[in-house]
Design a protein around this motif. Structure first.
Motif, PDB file in Angstrom:
ATOM      1  N   SER A   5       0.859  -1.181   0.000  1.00 42.66           N
ATOM      2  CA  SER A   5       0.000   0.000   0.000  1.00 42.66           C
ATOM      3  C   SER A   5       0.896   1.232   0.000  1.00 42.66           C
ATOM      4  O   SER A   5       1.879   1.286   0.739  1.00 42.66           O
ATOM      5  N   ARG A   6       0.578   2.195  -0.841  1.00 40.61           N
ATOM      6  CA  ARG A   6       1.340   3.433  -0.924  1.00 40.61           C
ATOM      7  C   ARG A   6       0.360   4.587  -1.021  1.00 40.61           C
ATOM      8  O   ARG A   6      -0.718   4.463  -1.598  1.00 40.61           O
ATOM      9  N   LYS A   7       0.738   5.721  -0.504  1.00 40.49           N
ATOM     10  CA  LYS A   7      -0.064   6.935  -0.606  1.00 40.49           C
ATOM     11  C   LYS A   7       0.587   7.877  -1.609  1.00 40.49           C
ATOM     12  O   LYS A   7       1.743   7.685  -2.007  1.00 40.49           O
ATOM     13  N   LYS A   8      -0.137   8.907  -2.003  1.00 42.90           N
ATOM     14  CA  LYS A   8       0.384   9.900  -2.934  1.00 42.90           C
ATOM     15  C   LYS A   8       1.734  10.417  -2.433  1.00 42.90           C
ATOM     16  O   LYS A   8       1.886  10.740  -1.259  1.00 42.90           O
ATOM     17  N   GLY A   9       2.708  10.421  -3.345  1.00 43.39           N
ATOM     18  CA  GLY A   9       4.045  10.886  -3.014  1.00 43.39           C
ATOM     19  C   GLY A   9       4.971   9.804  -2.491  1.00 43.39           C
ATOM     20  O   GLY A   9       6.175   9.997  -2.429  1.00 43.39           O
ATOM     21  N   GLU A  10       4.428   8.657  -2.120  1.00 41.56           N
ATOM     22  CA  GLU A  10       5.261   7.568  -1.623  1.00 41.56           C
ATOM     23  C   GLU A  10       5.744   6.712  -2.789  1.00 41.56           C
ATOM     24  O   GLU A  10       5.148   6.698  -3.860  1.00 41.56           O
ATOM     25  N   GLY A  11       6.826   6.007  -2.561  1.00 40.78           N
ATOM     26  CA  GLY A  11       7.414   5.246  -3.652  1.00 40.78           C
ATOM     27  C   GLY A  11       7.854   3.857  -3.255  1.00 40.78           C
ATOM     28  O   GLY A  11       7.738   3.431  -2.108  1.00 40.78           O
ATOM     29  N   ILE A  12       8.382   3.175  -4.250  1.00 41.16           N
ATOM     30  CA  ILE A  12       8.913   1.820  -4.115  1.00 41.16           C
ATOM     31  C   ILE A  12      10.209   1.786  -4.916  1.00 41.16           C
ATOM     32  O   ILE A  12      10.265   2.304  -6.035  1.00 41.16           O
ATOM     33  N   ILE A  13      11.234   1.173  -4.366  1.00 42.08           N
ATOM     34  CA  ILE A  13      12.505   1.006  -5.076  1.00 42.08           C
ATOM     35  C   ILE A  13      12.623  -0.453  -5.501  1.00 42.08           C
ATOM     36  O   ILE A  13      12.409  -1.367  -4.700  1.00 42.08           O
ATOM     37  N   ILE A  14      12.978  -0.659  -6.766  1.00 44.37           N
ATOM     38  CA  ILE A  14      13.207  -2.008  -7.294  1.00 44.37           C
ATOM     39  C   ILE A  14      14.674  -2.096  -7.680  1.00 44.37           C
ATOM     40  O   ILE A  14      15.154  -1.315  -8.507  1.00 44.37           O
ATOM     41  N   GLY A  15      15.377  -3.054  -7.093  1.00 44.47           N
ATOM     42  CA  GLY A  15      16.815  -3.152  -7.336  1.00 44.47           C
ATOM     43  C   GLY A  15      17.495  -1.889  -6.821  1.00 44.47           C
ATOM     44  O   GLY A  15      17.070  -1.296  -5.835  1.00 44.47           O
ATOM     45  N   ASP A  16      18.549  -1.484  -7.516  1.00 40.23           N
ATOM     46  CA  ASP A  16      19.287  -0.291  -7.109  1.00 40.23           C
ATOM     47  C   ASP A  16      18.923   0.944  -7.905  1.00 40.23           C
ATOM     48  O   ASP A  16      19.288   2.047  -7.527  1.00 40.23           O
ATOM     49  N   ASP A  17      18.198   0.766  -9.024  1.00 42.56           N
ATOM     50  CA  ASP A  17      18.061   1.917  -9.915  1.00 42.56           C
ATOM     51  C   ASP A  17      16.679   2.117 -10.540  1.00 42.56           C
ATOM     52  O   ASP A  17      16.537   2.859 -11.500  1.00 42.56           O
ATOM     53  N   GLU A  19      12.721   3.272  -9.572  1.00 43.77           N
ATOM     54  CA  GLU A  19      11.851   3.827  -8.539  1.00 43.77           C
ATOM     55  C   GLU A  19      10.453   4.047  -9.106  1.00 43.77           C
ATOM     56  O   GLU A  19      10.286   4.613 -10.180  1.00 43.77           O
ATOM     57  N   LEU A  20       9.443   3.586  -8.384  1.00 47.65           N
ATOM     58  CA  LEU A  20       8.041   3.823  -8.714  1.00 47.65           C
ATOM     59  C   LEU A  20       7.494   4.794  -7.674  1.00 47.65           C
ATOM     60  O   LEU A  20       7.706   4.604  -6.481  1.00 47.65           O
ATOM     61  N   VAL A  21       6.780   5.833  -8.130  1.00 48.72           N
ATOM     62  CA  VAL A  21       6.216   6.815  -7.219  1.00 48.72           C
ATOM     63  C   VAL A  21       4.739   7.010  -7.550  1.00 48.72           C
ATOM     64  O   VAL A  21       4.374   7.134  -8.724  1.00 48.72           O
ATOM     65  N   VAL A  22       3.894   6.999  -6.531  1.00 42.43           N
ATOM     66  CA  VAL A  22       2.471   7.273  -6.720  1.00 42.43           C
ATOM     67  C   VAL A  22       2.328   8.788  -6.868  1.00 42.43           C
ATOM     68  O   VAL A  22       2.619   9.548  -5.948  1.00 42.43           O
ATOM     69  N   LEU A  23       1.898   9.234  -8.059  1.00 43.67           N
ATOM     70  CA  LEU A  23       1.769  10.654  -8.327  1.00 43.67           C
ATOM     71  C   LEU A  23       0.395  11.189  -7.954  1.00 43.67           C
ATOM     72  O   LEU A  23       0.276  12.280  -7.404  1.00 43.67           O
ATOM     73  N   GLU A  24      -0.638  10.419  -8.304  1.00 40.95           N
ATOM     74  CA  GLU A  24      -2.004  10.833  -8.007  1.00 40.95           C
ATOM     75  C   GLU A  24      -2.856   9.603  -7.744  1.00 40.95           C
ATOM     76  O   GLU A  24      -2.590   8.537  -8.273  1.00 40.95           O
ATOM     77  N   VAL A  25      -3.870   9.782  -6.931  1.00 43.71           N
ATOM     78  CA  VAL A  25      -4.809   8.699  -6.638  1.00 43.71           C
ATOM     79  C   VAL A  25      -6.196   9.175  -7.039  1.00 43.71           C
ATOM     80  O   VAL A  25      -6.630  10.254  -6.637  1.00 43.71           O
ATOM     81  N   TYR A  26      -6.862   8.386  -7.876  1.00 44.57           N
ATOM     82  CA  TYR A  26      -8.214   8.696  -8.336  1.00 44.57           C
ATOM     83  C   TYR A  26      -9.178   7.673  -7.760  1.00 44.57           C
ATOM     84  O   TYR A  26      -8.761   6.661  -7.206  1.00 44.57           O
ATOM     85  N   LYS A  27     -10.456   7.910  -7.967  1.00 44.53           N
ATOM     86  CA  LYS A  27     -11.476   6.975  -7.500  1.00 44.53           C
ATOM     87  C   LYS A  27     -11.279   5.591  -8.137  1.00 44.53           C
ATOM     88  O   LYS A  27     -11.408   4.569  -7.467  1.00 44.53           O
ATOM     89  N   ASP A  28     -10.947   5.577  -9.429  1.00 41.33           N
ATOM     90  CA  ASP A  28     -10.854   4.301 -10.144  1.00 41.33           C
ATOM     91  C   ASP A  28      -9.450   3.966 -10.643  1.00 41.33           C
ATOM     92  O   ASP A  28      -9.282   3.146 -11.523  1.00 41.33           O
ATOM     93  N   GLY A  29      -8.429   4.594 -10.094  1.00 38.25           N
ATOM     94  CA  GLY A  29      -7.079   4.271 -10.538  1.00 38.25           C
ATOM     95  C   GLY A  29      -6.031   5.145  -9.878  1.00 38.25           C
ATOM     96  O   GLY A  29      -6.329   5.951  -8.997  1.00 38.25           O
ATOM     97  N   VAL A  30      -4.791   4.945 -10.297  1.00 36.63           N
ATOM     98  CA  VAL A  30      -3.672   5.733  -9.792  1.00 36.63           C
ATOM     99  C   VAL A  30      -2.802   6.173 -10.961  1.00 36.63           C
ATOM    100  O   VAL A  30      -2.822   5.559 -12.030  1.00 36.63           O
ATOM    101  N   ARG A  31      -2.045   7.205 -10.752  1.00 37.00           N
ATOM    102  CA  ARG A  31      -1.052   7.656 -11.732  1.00 37.00           C
ATOM    103  C   ARG A  31       0.304   7.380 -11.112  1.00 37.00           C
ATOM    104  O   ARG A  31       0.582   7.809  -9.982  1.00 37.00           O
TER     105      ARG A  31
END
Length: 74
Positions: A5-17, A19-31
């Motif tokens: 689970s991530r909130k807007k502005g939070e991210g996930i790092i995969i390997g060393d290089d 990065e996934l960041v949640v930019l926006e959260v909508y009712k039916d999806g995320v950016r």
């Protein structure tokens, strides 16, 4: 599969290089924003599957062309 689970502005790092960041959260999806090295391809899944399908078709076509050329020079 890892589910997080991530909130807007939070991210996930995969390997060393990567990065996934949640930019926006909508009712039916995320950016999602993705930071990755240029040598790593990043595609939406449906586009990736289309690329794979086209690659398979190209291989089948090239194999057919190879067979025709072999017959021509037998």
């Amino acid at each position: 599969m890892l589910a997080l689970s991530r909130k807007k502005g939070e991210g996930i790092i995969i390997g060393d290089d990567i990065e996934l960041v949640v930019l926006e959260v909508y009712k039916d999806g995320v950016r999602i924003g993705i930071k990755a090295p240029k040598n790593i391809s990043v595609h939406r899944k449906e586009i990736y599957l289309q690329i794979q399908d086209e690659n398979k078709k190209a291989i089948e076509t090239s194999n057919g062309a190879t067979d025709i050329l072999k017959k021509m020079f037998e």
